[in-house]
Design a protein around this motif. Structure first.
Motif, PDB file in Angstrom:
ATOM      1  N   TRP A  48       3.284  55.143  19.981  1.00  0.00           N
ATOM      2  CA  TRP A  48       2.154  55.437  19.110  1.00  0.00           C
ATOM      3  C   TRP A  48       2.700  55.986  17.791  1.00  0.00           C
ATOM      4  N   LEU A  49       2.295  55.391  16.681  1.00  0.00           N
ATOM      5  CA  LEU A  49       2.827  55.759  15.371  1.00  0.00           C
ATOM      6  C   LEU A  49       1.838  56.530  14.507  1.00  0.00           C
ATOM      7  N   GLY A  50       0.639  56.734  15.000  1.00  0.00           N
ATOM      8  CA  GLY A  50      -0.295  57.584  14.283  1.00  0.00           C
ATOM      9  C   GLY A  50      -1.541  56.892  13.787  1.00  0.00           C
ATOM     10  N   SER A  51      -2.432  57.707  13.248  1.00  0.00           N
ATOM     11  CA  SER A  51      -3.717  57.286  12.710  1.00  0.00           C
ATOM     12  C   SER A  51      -3.768  57.721  11.254  1.00  0.00           C
ATOM     13  N   ALA A  59       0.918  50.813   7.733  1.00  0.00           N
ATOM     14  CA  ALA A  59       1.924  49.748   7.646  1.00  0.00           C
ATOM     15  C   ALA A  59       3.309  50.316   7.358  1.00  0.00           C
ATOM     16  N   ARG A  60       3.390  51.344   6.539  1.00  0.00           N
ATOM     17  CA  ARG A  60       4.693  51.965   6.256  1.00  0.00           C
ATOM     18  C   ARG A  60       5.248  52.675   7.490  1.00  0.00           C
ATOM     19  N   ALA A  61       4.366  53.287   8.283  1.00  0.00           N
ATOM     20  CA  ALA A  61       4.809  53.907   9.535  1.00  0.00           C
ATOM     21  C   ALA A  61       5.351  52.829  10.476  1.00  0.00           C
ATOM     22  N   TYR A  62       4.639  51.717  10.570  1.00  0.00           N
ATOM     23  CA  TYR A  62       5.089  50.598  11.402  1.00  0.00           C
ATOM     24  C   TYR A  62       6.443  50.076  10.908  1.00  0.00           C
ATOM     25  N   ASP A  63       6.582  49.900   9.603  1.00  0.00           N
ATOM     26  CA  ASP A  63       7.843  49.405   9.048  1.00  0.00           C
ATOM     27  C   ASP A  63       9.010  50.310   9.414  1.00  0.00           C
ATOM     28  N   THR A  64       8.790  51.605   9.321  1.00  0.00           N
ATOM     29  CA  THR A  64       9.843  52.563   9.660  1.00  0.00           C
ATOM     30  C   THR A  64      10.268  52.401  11.115  1.00  0.00           C
ATOM     31  N   ALA A  65       9.295  52.293  12.007  1.00  0.00           N
ATOM     32  CA  ALA A  65       9.595  52.160  13.432  1.00  0.00           C
ATOM     33  C   ALA A  65      10.284  50.840  13.753  1.00  0.00           C
ATOM     34  N   VAL A  66       9.782  49.750  13.196  1.00  0.00           N
ATOM     35  CA  VAL A  66      10.365  48.443  13.501  1.00  0.00           C
ATOM     36  C   VAL A  66      11.777  48.346  12.928  1.00  0.00           C
ATOM     37  N   PHE A  67      12.024  48.984  11.793  1.00  0.00           N
ATOM     38  CA  PHE A  67      13.375  48.991  11.227  1.00  0.00           C
ATOM     39  C   PHE A  67      14.321  49.783  12.120  1.00  0.00           C
ATOM     40  N   CYS A  68      13.839  50.891  12.672  1.00  0.00           N
ATOM     41  CA  CYS A  68      14.670  51.685  13.593  1.00  0.00           C
ATOM     42  C   CYS A  68      15.027  50.878  14.834  1.00  0.00           C
ATOM     43  N   LEU A  69      14.085  50.081  15.320  1.00  0.00           N
ATOM     44  CA  LEU A  69      14.311  49.317  16.548  1.00  0.00           C
ATOM     45  C   LEU A  69      15.112  48.037  16.333  1.00  0.00           C
ATOM     46  N   ARG A  70      14.869  47.349  15.209  1.00  0.00           N
ATOM     47  CA  ARG A  70      15.459  46.019  15.031  1.00  0.00           C
ATOM     48  C   ARG A  70      16.436  45.907  13.873  1.00  0.00           C
ATOM     49  N   ASP A  86      17.197  55.354   6.265  1.00  0.00           N
ATOM     50  CA  ASP A  86      16.011  55.494   7.111  1.00  0.00           C
ATOM     51  C   ASP A  86      16.314  55.191   8.577  1.00  0.00           C
ATOM     52  N   GLU A  87      17.460  54.608   8.839  1.00  0.00           N
ATOM     53  CA  GLU A  87      17.807  54.250  10.208  1.00  0.00           C
ATOM     54  C   GLU A  87      18.013  55.523  11.035  1.00  0.00           C
ATOM     55  N   VAL A  88      17.392  55.560  12.182  1.00  0.00           N
ATOM     56  CA  VAL A  88      17.480  56.716  13.078  1.00  0.00           C
ATOM     57  C   VAL A  88      18.641  56.485  14.035  1.00  0.00           C
ATOM     58  N   SER A  95      11.997  60.198  18.751  1.00  0.00           N
ATOM     59  CA  SER A  95      12.600  60.283  17.423  1.00  0.00           C
ATOM     60  C   SER A  95      12.065  59.196  16.489  1.00  0.00           C
ATOM     61  N   ILE A  96      11.793  58.015  17.039  1.00  0.00           N
ATOM     62  CA  ILE A  96      11.204  56.939  16.233  1.00  0.00           C
ATOM     63  C   ILE A  96       9.794  57.323  15.816  1.00  0.00           C
ATOM     64  N   ARG A  97       9.008  57.864  16.746  1.00  0.00           N
ATOM     65  CA  ARG A  97       7.647  58.310  16.434  1.00  0.00           C
ATOM     66  C   ARG A  97       7.671  59.379  15.352  1.00  0.00           C
ATOM     67  N   LYS A  98       8.582  60.342  15.472  1.00  0.00           N
ATOM     68  CA  LYS A  98       8.668  61.440  14.512  1.00  0.00           C
ATOM     69  C   LYS A  98       8.960  60.908  13.113  1.00  0.00           C
ATOM     70  N   LYS A  99       9.951  60.048  12.997  1.00  0.00           N
ATOM     71  CA  LYS A  99      10.326  59.493  11.691  1.00  0.00           C
ATOM     72  C   LYS A  99       9.179  58.663  11.102  1.00  0.00           C
ATOM     73  N   ALA A 100       8.550  57.818  11.925  1.00  0.00           N
ATOM     74  CA  ALA A 100       7.473  56.950  11.455  1.00  0.00           C
ATOM     75  C   ALA A 100       6.255  57.760  11.016  1.00  0.00           C
ATOM     76  N   THR A 101       5.894  58.793  11.783  1.00  0.00           N
ATOM     77  CA  THR A 101       4.727  59.592  11.411  1.00  0.00           C
ATOM     78  C   THR A 101       4.985  60.415  10.149  1.00  0.00           C
ATOM     79  N   GLU A 102       6.234  60.827   9.929  1.00  0.00           N
ATOM     80  CA  GLU A 102       6.572  61.535   8.690  1.00  0.00           C
ATOM     81  C   GLU A 102       6.351  60.624   7.486  1.00  0.00           C
ATOM     82  N   VAL A 103       6.851  59.408   7.578  1.00  0.00           N
ATOM     83  CA  VAL A 103       6.695  58.447   6.484  1.00  0.00           C
ATOM     84  C   VAL A 103       5.218  58.113   6.295  1.00  0.00           C
TER      85      VAL A 103
END
Length: 142
Positions: A48-51, A59-70, A86-88, A95-103
Motif C-alpha cells: 500500500w503506497l498511500g492515499s 503516481a509519483r509514489a507509485y513511480d518511487t516504489a516501482v523503481f525500487c522494485l524493478r 532514490d533507489e532503496v 522500506s519501499i512503502r516509507k520511501k514512496a509515501t514520503e515522495v
C-alpha cells in the motif's frame, strides 16, 4: 454500420479510462481521493503506497516504489523525476512503502499548495464577499 458503432464505443471507453486513471498504478476512490499500490514481485500481496489528493502525487509514489522494485527497467509515469539516489537499498515492503509515501506526501503538499494559490482555481468560489458593499457597476437596479 456496426463497425462505426463498435469503434465509437471503444473510443468512449478509452476516453473514460483515461479520465478515471490518468497514470499507471493508481486509481480514484468513490469520494475523490487517489490511491496507489503495487504488487510485490513473485507474491500475491500488495504494498500500500498511500492515499492522496492529486493523481500526480499518487503516481509519483507509485513511480518511487516501482523503481525500487524493478530499477531502470521500470515503466514510470514520470521518468524525469527519478534519480539514482532514490533507489532503496533495503527492499523490504516497509522500506519501499516509507520511501514512496514520503515522495507522494511531498508532491501532494506541493500540488495542493499550487492549486490553492492559482487565481482561477476551481476551489476558489465565485461567491461574493457578504461583508463588502456592492459596487455601482454590479447594481441589480437595471
Amino acid at each position: 454500420m456496426m463497425d462505426g458503432k463498435c469503434c465509437a464505443t471503444t473510443e468512449k471507453r478509452k476516453q473514460r479510462q483515461q479520465q478515471e486513471k490518468p497514470y499507471r498504478g493508481i486509481r480514484m476512490r468513490k469520494w475523490g481521493k487517489w490511491v496507489a499500490e503495487i504488487r510485490e514481485p513473485n507474491k500475491r500481496s500488495r504494498i500500500w503506497l498511500g492515499s492522496y489528493s492529486t493523481p500526480k502525487a499518487a503516481a509519483r509514489a507509485y513511480d518511487t516504489a516501482v523503481f525500487c522494485l524493478r530499477g531502470r527497467s521500470a515503466r514510470l509515469n514520470f521518468p524525469e523525476y527519478i534519480a539514482e539516489e532514490d533507489e532503496v537499498q533495503d527492499l523490504s515492503a516497509a522500506s519501499i512503502r516509507k520511501k514512496a509515501t514520503e515522495v507522494g506526501a511531498r508532491v501532494d503538499a506541493m500540488e495542493t499548495a499550487l492549486h490553492a494559490s492559482e487565481p482561477n482555481s476551481s476551489r476558489v468560489s465565485d461567491k461574493p464577499d457578504l461583508n463588502e458593499y456592492p459596487s455601482p457597476e454590479s447594481s441589480d437596479d437595471d
